[in-house]
Write a protein that holds these residues in place. Sequence first.
Motif, PDB file in Angstrom:
ATOM      1  N   ALA A  60       0.832  -1.216   0.000  1.00 30.04           N
ATOM      2  CA  ALA A  60       0.000   0.000   0.000  1.00 30.04           C
ATOM      3  C   ALA A  60       0.869   1.270   0.000  1.00 30.04           C
ATOM      4  CB  ALA A  60      -0.977  -0.018   1.166  1.00 30.04           C
ATOM      5  N   PRO A  61       1.949   1.333   0.787  1.00 23.68           N
ATOM      6  CA  PRO A  61       2.749   2.565   0.806  1.00 23.68           C
ATOM      7  C   PRO A  61       3.533   2.816  -0.495  1.00 23.68           C
ATOM      8  CG  PRO A  61       3.134   1.228   2.781  1.00 23.68           C
ATOM      9  CD  PRO A  61       2.420   0.371   1.802  1.00 23.68           C
ATOM     10  N   LYS A 115       2.696   6.394  -8.291  1.00 30.94           N
ATOM     11  CA  LYS A 115       1.909   7.486  -8.872  1.00 30.94           C
ATOM     12  C   LYS A 115       2.838   8.640  -9.286  1.00 30.94           C
ATOM     13  CE  LYS A 115      -2.264   9.957  -7.498  1.00 30.94           C
ATOM     14  NZ  LYS A 115      -3.195  10.176  -6.391  1.00 30.94           N
ATOM     15  N   GLU A 116       3.798   8.939  -8.440  1.00 29.10           N
ATOM     16  CA  GLU A 116       4.738  10.022  -8.756  1.00 29.10           C
ATOM     17  C   GLU A 116       5.625   9.643  -9.937  1.00 29.10           C
ATOM     18  OE1 GLU A 116       6.777  11.860  -5.495  1.00 29.10           O
ATOM     19  OE2 GLU A 116       4.884  12.361  -4.495  1.00 29.10           O
ATOM     20  N   ALA A 117       6.005   8.380 -10.001  1.00 28.88           N
ATOM     21  CA  ALA A 117       6.805   7.921 -11.148  1.00 28.88           C
ATOM     22  C   ALA A 117       6.000   8.107 -12.437  1.00 28.88           C
ATOM     23  CB  ALA A 117       7.207   6.459 -10.969  1.00 28.88           C
ATOM     24  N   GLY A 174       6.420  10.557 -15.913  1.00 32.69           N
ATOM     25  CA  GLY A 174       6.609   9.893 -17.204  1.00 32.69           C
ATOM     26  C   GLY A 174       7.369   8.577 -17.163  1.00 32.69           C
ATOM     27  N   GLN A 175       7.633   8.057 -15.952  1.00 29.62           N
ATOM     28  CA  GLN A 175       8.313   6.765 -15.857  1.00 29.62           C
ATOM     29  C   GLN A 175       7.311   5.677 -15.491  1.00 29.62           C
ATOM     30  OE1 GLN A 175      10.213   9.560 -14.167  1.00 29.62           O
ATOM     31  NE2 GLN A 175      10.774   9.713 -16.324  1.00 29.62           N
ATOM     32  N   GLN A 176       7.628   4.448 -15.907  1.00 24.96           N
ATOM     33  CA  GLN A 176       6.662   3.359 -15.714  1.00 24.96           C
ATOM     34  C   GLN A 176       6.757   2.688 -14.353  1.00 24.96           C
ATOM     35  OE1 GLN A 176       8.431   2.670 -19.326  1.00 24.96           O
ATOM     36  NE2 GLN A 176       6.672   1.590 -20.179  1.00 24.96           N
ATOM     37  N   GLN A 177       7.967   2.694 -13.786  1.00 22.09           N
ATOM     38  CA  GLN A 177       8.153   1.957 -12.541  1.00 22.09           C
ATOM     39  C   GLN A 177       9.088   2.732 -11.616  1.00 22.09           C
ATOM     40  OE1 GLN A 177       7.723  -1.805 -11.987  1.00 22.09           O
ATOM     41  NE2 GLN A 177       6.409  -2.023 -13.770  1.00 22.09           N
ATOM     42  N   VAL A 178       9.047   2.337 -10.349  1.00 22.32           N
ATOM     43  CA  VAL A 178       9.930   2.934  -9.351  1.00 22.32           C
ATOM     44  C   VAL A 178      11.170   2.060  -9.182  1.00 22.32           C
ATOM     45  CG1 VAL A 178      10.149   3.565  -6.915  1.00 22.32           C
ATOM     46  CG2 VAL A 178       7.981   3.930  -8.109  1.00 22.32           C
ATOM     47  N   LEU A 179      12.335   2.700  -9.165  1.00 25.08           N
ATOM     48  CA  LEU A 179      13.543   1.985  -8.749  1.00 25.08           C
ATOM     49  C   LEU A 179      13.747   2.308  -7.278  1.00 25.08           C
ATOM     50  CD1 LEU A 179      16.103   0.320  -9.234  1.00 25.08           C
ATOM     51  CD2 LEU A 179      17.223   2.389 -10.073  1.00 25.08           C
ATOM     52  N   TRP A 180      13.705   1.253  -6.461  1.00 29.07           N
ATOM     53  CA  TRP A 180      13.783   1.432  -5.007  1.00 29.07           C
ATOM     54  C   TRP A 180      15.233   1.432  -4.563  1.00 29.07           C
ATOM     55  CZ3 TRP A 180       9.388   2.912  -2.956  1.00 29.07           C
ATOM     56  CH2 TRP A 180       8.195   2.518  -3.550  1.00 29.07           C
ATOM     57  N   VAL A 191      13.003  -3.192  -8.326  1.00 33.02           N
ATOM     58  CA  VAL A 191      12.353  -2.327  -9.314  1.00 33.02           C
ATOM     59  C   VAL A 191      10.874  -2.700  -9.377  1.00 33.02           C
ATOM     60  CG1 VAL A 191      13.406  -3.807 -11.081  1.00 33.02           C
ATOM     61  CG2 VAL A 191      12.235  -1.739 -11.769  1.00 33.02           C
ATOM     62  N   GLY A 192      10.019  -1.734  -9.006  1.00 31.48           N
ATOM     63  CA  GLY A 192       8.583  -2.012  -8.938  1.00 31.48           C
ATOM     64  C   GLY A 192       8.348  -3.183  -8.012  1.00 31.48           C
ATOM     65  N   THR A 193       7.714  -4.236  -8.534  1.00 36.22           N
ATOM     66  CA  THR A 193       7.568  -5.467  -7.754  1.00 36.22           C
ATOM     67  C   THR A 193       8.403  -6.574  -8.388  1.00 36.22           C
ATOM     68  OG1 THR A 193       5.598  -6.063  -9.000  1.00 36.22           O
ATOM     69  CG2 THR A 193       5.244  -4.868  -6.965  1.00 36.22           C
ATOM     70  N   MET A 194       9.667  -6.205  -8.662  1.00 39.54           N
ATOM     71  CA  MET A 194      10.583  -7.187  -9.255  1.00 39.54           C
ATOM     72  C   MET A 194      11.956  -7.073  -8.594  1.00 39.54           C
ATOM     73  SD  MET A 194       9.823  -6.749 -13.331  1.00 39.54           S
ATOM     74  CE  MET A 194       9.809  -4.958 -13.315  1.00 39.54           C
TER      75      MET A 194
END
Length: 369
Positions: free
Chosen positions: A215-216, A222-224, A228-234, A245-248
């Motif tokens: 959830a967090p 949403k900000e990614a 204009g980016q598709q996924q978040v790099l954590w 990366v995202g859920t990967m």
Amino acid sequence: LQTVSTESFKASDVVVQTLPVDLQAEKPAWNKLLFGHHVTDHMIKIRWTSNNGWDVPTIVPVQNFSLHPYAKVFHYAQELFEGMKAYRGNDNKIRLFRPDMNMKRMKMSAARLCLPDFDGDELIELIKHLLRIDESWVPPYESNASMYIRPTLMGIEPTLGVSPSNEAILFVVMGPVGPYFSTGQLKPVSLLATTKFVRAWPGGSGDRKLGANYAPTLLAQKEAAASGQQQVLWLHGPDYLLTEVGTMNIFMLSRRTDGTVELATPPLEDGLILPGVTRDSLLALTRSWAEFEVVERTISMAEVDQLINEGRMLEMFGAGTACVVCPIGEIHFKEKVFHIPEPKLAGRLLKDLTDMQYGLTPHPWSVLV
Ligand code: PMP
């Protein structure tokens, strides 16, 4: 005094209640599947209480839950889940891919939330039974689609204390899903490497598959998307270590200064990384090739920058059940954009793993239903 039963449910005790055929849902078009929008006719449902342990397992028509508003899952997120798939081969047989790994992870998640333990082999047998009952829902081989399976465990005791739950429900629902890359072509994604949000930290729970971890991440995603980016790099820590990366899980292929090639992914030990089934499979597969070094080690954004500047970055990709491998095209980090070279290894990994999953390459990881 409460006695906690540690005995697992047994698949052979299952009580099955099927839905009359005329009430069964219509199948969706196999080429128009939306992830998570379709559910088969039946589900596994097993109740647990600390007094009596596990009830007999049941397979019943998919149904709503009726839970007290105090149920702990609603307040303290005592919930965990798994994501796994079944594949129909061109021999028409249905296979699961390394379901034992999902069970192992699910049990670790349960332990993290003080939810009850169970025998993973028994749950695999029940999942096979469910797949046989809803067999007509497993998409045909030609569709490149598969059956996504969602085992879930939640604490439902109707009391508000922040304490382990004395009641729980384990359930398994599933539905057909389309291929991640519908064109069959691996399309590289662009990432926002966020310095604002952190997914996991040492001592946290990012290395377990808990609903509370996801959830967090929605706001970061949403900000990614907004930029204009598709996924978040954590990232994590002052060195901006790449975690996922995202859920990967994330992989990086690079050339060392001595000219040798290395495939790297962050290590599991520090609790920042979800132990992905795909991650483990890719490590084992590439190690068996013995064509390049395969290492589990930390990777920092400074290293990514340096590898690109020195022309030694070869490829980056995410790895997970949904896509198997997902190439990374660019990374937006602070004011910079890092361009990652075209994927070469990813396509081969995708083919090798999906060939196993669909039974084209016989492999012990592929388990007949
Ligand atoms: N990391 C995270 C955070 C995930 O949610 C997932 C999906 N389960 C993965 C990695 C990949 O794991 P798997 O290969 O088991 O799907």
